[in-house]
Design a protein around this motif. Structure first.
Motif, PDB file in Angstrom:
ATOM      1  N   ASP A 269       1.976   5.946  11.329  1.00 24.41           N
ATOM      2  CA  ASP A 269       1.873   7.345  11.793  1.00 24.41           C
ATOM      3  C   ASP A 269       1.095   7.409  10.767  1.00 24.41           C
ATOM      4  N   GLY A 270      -0.289   7.029  10.339  1.00 22.38           N
ATOM      5  CA  GLY A 270      -1.313   6.829   9.485  1.00 22.38           C
ATOM      6  C   GLY A 270      -1.403   6.647   8.390  1.00 22.38           C
ATOM      7  N   ASP A 271      -1.587   6.856   7.386  1.00 21.17           N
ATOM      8  CA  ASP A 271      -1.978   7.233   5.649  1.00 21.17           C
ATOM      9  C   ASP A 271      -0.488   7.941   4.964  1.00 21.17           C
ATOM     10  N   GLU A 272      -0.384   8.423   5.890  1.00 15.67           N
ATOM     11  CA  GLU A 272       1.071   8.860   5.106  1.00 15.67           C
ATOM     12  C   GLU A 272       2.388   9.289   6.372  1.00 15.67           C
ATOM     13  N   THR A 273       2.954   7.479   6.722  1.00 17.98           N
ATOM     14  CA  THR A 273       3.651   7.079   6.988  1.00 17.98           C
ATOM     15  C   THR A 273       4.953   7.011   6.152  1.00 17.98           C
TER      16      THR A 273
ATOM     17  N   GLY B   1      11.724   4.379   8.250  1.00 16.84           N
ATOM     18  CA  GLY B   1      10.892   5.327   8.676  1.00 16.84           C
ATOM     19  C   GLY B   1      11.187   5.781  10.441  1.00 16.84           C
ATOM     20  N   PRO B   2      10.995   7.049  10.485  1.00 16.22           N
ATOM     21  CA  PRO B   2      11.172   7.151  11.511  1.00 16.22           C
ATOM     22  C   PRO B   2      10.287   7.053  12.778  1.00 16.22           C
ATOM     23  N   SER B   3       8.908   6.179  13.037  1.00 21.67           N
ATOM     24  CA  SER B   3       8.737   5.710  13.161  1.00 21.67           C
ATOM     25  C   SER B   3       8.759   3.977  13.732  1.00 21.67           C
ATOM     26  N   TYR B   4       9.909   4.205  13.226  1.00 21.38           N
ATOM     27  CA  TYR B   4      10.855   2.168  13.241  1.00 21.38           C
ATOM     28  C   TYR B   4      11.469   2.347  14.599  1.00 21.38           C
TER      29      TYR B   4
ATOM     30  N   GLY C 166       0.159  -1.262   0.171  1.00 24.81           N
ATOM     31  CA  GLY C 166      -0.244   0.087   0.324  1.00 24.81           C
ATOM     32  C   GLY C 166       0.614   1.110   0.262  1.00 24.81           C
ATOM     33  N   CYS C 167       2.176   1.006   0.143  1.00 22.08           N
ATOM     34  CA  CYS C 167       2.913   2.361  -0.043  1.00 22.08           C
ATOM     35  C   CYS C 167       3.122   3.051  -1.697  1.00 22.08           C
ATOM     36  N   GLU C 168       3.658   4.353  -1.422  1.00 22.94           N
ATOM     37  CA  GLU C 168       3.821   4.551  -2.497  1.00 22.94           C
ATOM     38  C   GLU C 168       4.707   5.172  -3.167  1.00 22.94           C
ATOM     39  N   LEU C 169       5.987   5.482  -3.996  1.00 23.32           N
ATOM     40  CA  LEU C 169       7.631   5.793  -3.768  1.00 23.32           C
ATOM     41  C   LEU C 169       6.725   7.033  -4.685  1.00 23.32           C
ATOM     42  N   ARG C 170       7.876   8.229  -3.733  1.00 19.33           N
ATOM     43  CA  ARG C 170       7.203   9.601  -4.128  1.00 19.33           C
ATOM     44  C   ARG C 170       8.841  10.040  -4.635  1.00 19.33           C
ATOM     45  N   SER C 171       8.633  10.187  -5.664  1.00 15.51           N
ATOM     46  CA  SER C 171      10.363  10.804  -5.437  1.00 15.51           C
ATOM     47  C   SER C 171      10.083  11.398  -6.752  1.00 15.51           C
ATOM     48  N   ALA C 172      11.491  12.466  -7.483  1.00 16.29           N
ATOM     49  CA  ALA C 172      11.546  13.437  -8.873  1.00 16.29           C
ATOM     50  C   ALA C 172      12.654  12.489  -9.198  1.00 16.29           C
ATOM     51  N   PHE C 173      13.044  11.495  -9.465  1.00 17.44           N
ATOM     52  CA  PHE C 173      14.186  10.828  -9.735  1.00 17.44           C
ATOM     53  C   PHE C 173      15.158  11.121 -10.967  1.00 17.44           C
TER      54      PHE C 173
ATOM     55  N   GLY D 174      20.844  11.781  -6.880  1.00 20.56           N
ATOM     56  CA  GLY D 174      20.614  13.075  -5.878  1.00 20.56           C
ATOM     57  C   GLY D 174      19.165  13.590  -4.839  1.00 20.56           C
ATOM     58  N   GLU D 175      18.449  13.172  -5.617  1.00 17.59           N
ATOM     59  CA  GLU D 175      17.096  13.884  -4.611  1.00 17.59           C
ATOM     60  C   GLU D 175      16.482  12.391  -4.171  1.00 17.59           C
ATOM     61  N   PRO D 176      16.012  13.703  -3.472  1.00 16.45           N
ATOM     62  CA  PRO D 176      15.334  12.243  -1.882  1.00 16.45           C
ATOM     63  C   PRO D 176      14.557  11.595  -2.284  1.00 16.45           C
ATOM     64  N   PHE D 177      13.799  10.361  -1.468  1.00 18.77           N
ATOM     65  CA  PHE D 177      12.722   9.162  -2.074  1.00 18.77           C
ATOM     66  C   PHE D 177      12.217   9.389  -0.626  1.00 18.77           C
ATOM     67  N   GLU D 178      10.842   9.428  -1.116  1.00 19.89           N
ATOM     68  CA  GLU D 178      10.226   8.424  -0.077  1.00 19.89           C
ATOM     69  C   GLU D 178       9.101   7.125  -0.245  1.00 19.89           C
ATOM     70  N   TYR D 179       8.477   6.105   0.748  1.00 16.96           N
ATOM     71  CA  TYR D 179       7.962   5.202   0.924  1.00 16.96           C
ATOM     72  C   TYR D 179       7.189   5.609   1.351  1.00 16.96           C
ATOM     73  N   ARG D 180       5.483   5.886   1.103  1.00 12.81           N
ATOM     74  CA  ARG D 180       4.403   5.815   1.976  1.00 12.81           C
ATOM     75  C   ARG D 180       3.356   5.756   2.030  1.00 12.81           C
TER      76      ARG D 180
END
Length: 149
Positions: free
Chosen positions: A53-57, A80-83, A32-39, A42-48
């Motif tokens: 922490d809710g739907d945006e963990t 992630g920070p919650s781990y 259920g996580c989305e990969l979010r990045s500018a691809f 050197g740029e960041p990415f997140e799996y949210r």
């Protein structure tokens, strides 16, 4: 320590790449996580996605090291920070490589450069089999595996 997996998938690399990088594809294979990045390198990415922490963990985050559409995606990653409270100190590298082989794709994943005593390595060792099997199944059938809760 290096975790290495090779899968042969009955689909062309562009289809496998779409699953690995699109929001819809990653939601299907990464619980259920989305990969979010500018691809961009050197740029960041997140799996949210859904989590403690809710739907945006933020489950995993890091930096894009290499981005070659249809061929290679490499990233440093942190849990992630919650781990873990020391999440920024915990790191590994994930590298996906796609090779066209006739009508198929050879997908190689190497998850290496683990921080010493990284507490997430055993979970990754178990989870990668499910994730990669799901990529293969989705690319070949258009459906994901029903792995239960």
């Amino acid at each position: 320590m290096e975790l290495k997996y090779e899968f042969y998938i009955g689909a062309k690399p562009d289809k496998v790449w779409e699953i690995l990088t699109s929001k819809e594809g990653t939601r299907s294979i990464f619980f259920g996580c989305e990969l979010r990045s500018a691809f961009r390198e050197g740029e960041p990415f997140e799996y949210r996605g859904p989590g403690s922490d809710g739907d945006e963990t933020v489950h995993v985050y890091g930096t894009i090291l290499a981005y070659e559409p249809g061929k290679r995606l490499s990233m440093t990653e942190h849990p992630g920070p919650s781990y873990y409270s020391n999440h920024a100190e915990l790191e590994s590298r994930m590298t996906y490589t796609l090779e066209e082989m006739g009508e198929c794709t050879k997908l190689t994943l190497i998850n290496d450069q683990w921080t010493e005593n990284h507490p997430g390595m055993e979970n990754a060792r178990a989870s990668w089999w499910m994730i990669l099997s799901n990529i293969k199944t989705l690319a070949e059938t258009g459906r994901t595996l029903q792995l239960g809760e």
